[in-house]
Design an enzyme around this catalytic site. Structure first.
Site, PDB file in Angstrom:
ATOM      1  N   LYS A 118       0.856  -1.275   0.034  1.00 45.16           N
ATOM      2  CA  LYS A 118      -0.102  -0.045   0.001  1.00 45.16           C
ATOM      3  C   LYS A 118       0.792   1.385  -0.115  1.00 45.16           C
ATOM      4  CE  LYS A 118      -0.231  -0.244   5.106  1.00 45.16           C
ATOM      5  NZ  LYS A 118      -1.092  -0.884   6.197  1.00 45.16           N
ATOM      6  N   TYR A 177      14.434  31.817   5.686  1.00 39.44           N
ATOM      7  CA  TYR A 177      13.216  32.463   6.094  1.00 39.44           C
ATOM      8  C   TYR A 177      13.016  32.665   7.444  1.00 39.44           C
ATOM      9  CZ  TYR A 177      10.776  31.482   1.403  1.00 39.44           C
ATOM     10  OH  TYR A 177      10.555  31.449   0.396  1.00 39.44           O
TER      11      TYR A 177
HETATM   12  C1  LIG Z   1      -0.388  -1.665   6.639  1.00 38.18           C
HETATM   13  C2  LIG Z   1      -0.790  -3.024   7.267  1.00 38.18           C
HETATM   14  C3  LIG Z   1       0.052  -4.145   7.390  1.00 38.18           C
HETATM   15  C4  LIG Z   1       1.407  -4.050   7.456  1.00 38.18           C
HETATM   16  O1  LIG Z   1       2.117  -3.477   8.540  1.00 38.18           O
HETATM   17  P1  LIG Z   1       3.487  -3.504   8.908  1.00 38.18           P
HETATM   18  O2  LIG Z   1       3.616  -3.037  10.312  1.00 38.18           O
HETATM   19  O3  LIG Z   1       4.225  -2.588   7.972  1.00 38.18           O
HETATM   20  O4  LIG Z   1       4.171  -5.124   8.599  1.00 38.18           O
HETATM   21  C5  LIG Z   1      -0.529  -5.496   7.964  1.00 38.18           C
HETATM   22  N1  LIG Z   1      -1.938  -5.442   7.954  1.00 38.18           N
HETATM   23  C6  LIG Z   1      -2.759  -4.316   7.654  1.00 38.18           C
HETATM   24  C7  LIG Z   1      -4.399  -4.618   7.869  1.00 38.18           C
HETATM   25  C8  LIG Z   1      -2.303  -3.215   7.319  1.00 38.18           C
HETATM   26  O5  LIG Z   1      -3.106  -2.103   7.285  1.00 38.18           O
END
Ligand SMILES: *Cc1c(COP(=O)(O)O)cnc(C)c1O
Length: 380
Positions: free
Chosen positions: A41, A268
């Protein structure tokens, strides 16, 4: 370096060899028969979803995970045919997209399941789906106490194939596992109720990276890994796997050098005033690239040494003190995140600057920074 060479003012390097090593170390650590899903993701936390997903598949990932349908479609459009679990909530329109592109939606309620079933029937298809059970995160999913009854109902629908049941930990990477174990207990009670109803679930999964590392009794059939293959740990206290290292480095070059006289101000807001004559370097990277907005805070690496950011950084630029490195010249390489020489600025160091977590920093680097994928050469 010649300035006629095409160079981006700032860029991100992804070390594919280290990614390959991280996957090999994770595979060696995975108990036999435990499968893994690669969570890709948000552009694989800013690393590039397609490249990371491809490497994960080569390393044996049985499934990919995204949160939006667009993220999943990007993978499909790049020729990736591995099953993709689309987590989170779906609109009705998105359910049709899931069917059209062979995506496996995660379903959180009876209403959405009925919609999916209707679409599947219309196309005379059987559609795979997973169900999320909320065991205490209060985000997505059917509440644990009601889940067994709902799952039993959805399991009856002939146009749908229940392939998995998942839950998600609210706190898996801290030392105190009290709540994680409570969530696990709720999930196990729910699974026991399913067993009592003679329902068996092909893939039960609950663990993110923190759970994979620290909660072996919660592994079930599959773990969902996001941050670990990228070489970053979710917390300072979770278990370590020797050899795992970050694959992302953020770099730029010195674009200009200024000579400050006593009393000159920098940037700035005039937050910095020179108390002695010294040199500063101008770097073409700022908060518009995802670096935190800082005032006389933060460091970069030049010639393997730490140079302090002085004044306030801008959207596109920042100034750093060159007092400690008289040899520094225009177009020398600068590391904002990653290693140079014997020193390293970690993603956690940057996270501290804006009081946030590594996930936020990794996924916060903007698209403006081109991703450059590096590998030493052929691999078997
Ligand atoms: C983002 C996510 C993960 C991955 O988590 P990590 O800590 O990066 O391994 C696993 N399960 C779900 C439902 C997520 O949203």
């Amino acid at each position: 370096m010649s300035t006629s060479q095409k160079v981006h003012p700032a860029w991100i390097e992804i070390d594919l060899d280290q990614l390959h090593r991280n996957f090999a170390l994770i595979r060696a650590d995975l108990p036999a028969n435990l499968r893994f899903l690669m969570v890709a993701k948000d552009n694989a936390y800013g690393h590039g979803a397609v490249e990371i997903a491809q490497a994960a598949i080569n390393a044996g990932a049985c499934m990919l995970g995204t949160v939006t349908v667009d993220e999943a479609l990007q993978l499909r459009q790049n020729g990736i045919s591995t099953p993709i679990l689309v987590m989170g909530e779906r609109t009705d329109a998105e359910l049709a997209e899931c069917i059209a592109h062979n995506l496996t939606p995660c379903i959180n309620d009876v209403h959405t399941a009925a919609k999916l079933a209707k679409l599947a029937e219309q196309q005379q298809r059987q559609v795979d789906f997973h169900i999320e059970v909320d065991t205490g995160m209060s985000r997505y999913g059917v509440r644990w106490s009601k889940a067994a009854a709902v799952i039993a109902e959805l399991n009856q629908i002939t146009s749908l194939r229940l392939q998995g049941v998942m839950s998600h930990f609210a706190m898996s990477d801290e030392l105190d596992k009290t709540f994680a174990n409570q969530q696990l207990q709720r999930f196990e009670d729910m699974l026991a109720q399913l067993t009592a109803r003679n329902i068996s679930i092909p893939t039960r999964h609950m663990c993110n990276t923190g759970g994979f590392l620290d909660l072996p009794h919660a592994h079930f059939d599959m773990v969902r890994l996001g941050i670990l293959p990228l070489g970053v740990y979710p917390s300072a206290v979770c278990r370590r796997i020797a050899g795992i290292a970050p694959i992302m480095a953020v770099k730029t070059r010195i674009a200009a050098i200024q000579e400050l006289a006593f009393g000159d101000s920098v940037g700035y807001g005039m937050c910095y005033t020179a108390e002695k004559p010294h040199r500063l370097a101008v770097l073409l990277i700022g908060y518009g690239d995802g670096y935190p907005r800082v005032r006389n805070q933060g460091e970069v690496l030049i010639h393997g040494q730490r140079a302090r950011i002085i004044g306030g950084n801008a959207m596109d630029a920042m100034m750093v003190d060159l007092s400690a490195m008289p040899q520094a010249q225009r177009w020398d390489e600068v590391v904002l995140q990653g290693k140079q020489g014997n020193d390293e600025i970690s993603v956690h160091d940057i996270a501290k600057l804006k009081d946030t977590v590594s996930y936020d920093v990794l996924s916060g680097w903007r698209e403006r920074l081109p991703r450059v994928y590096q590998t030493e050469g052929e691999r078997p």
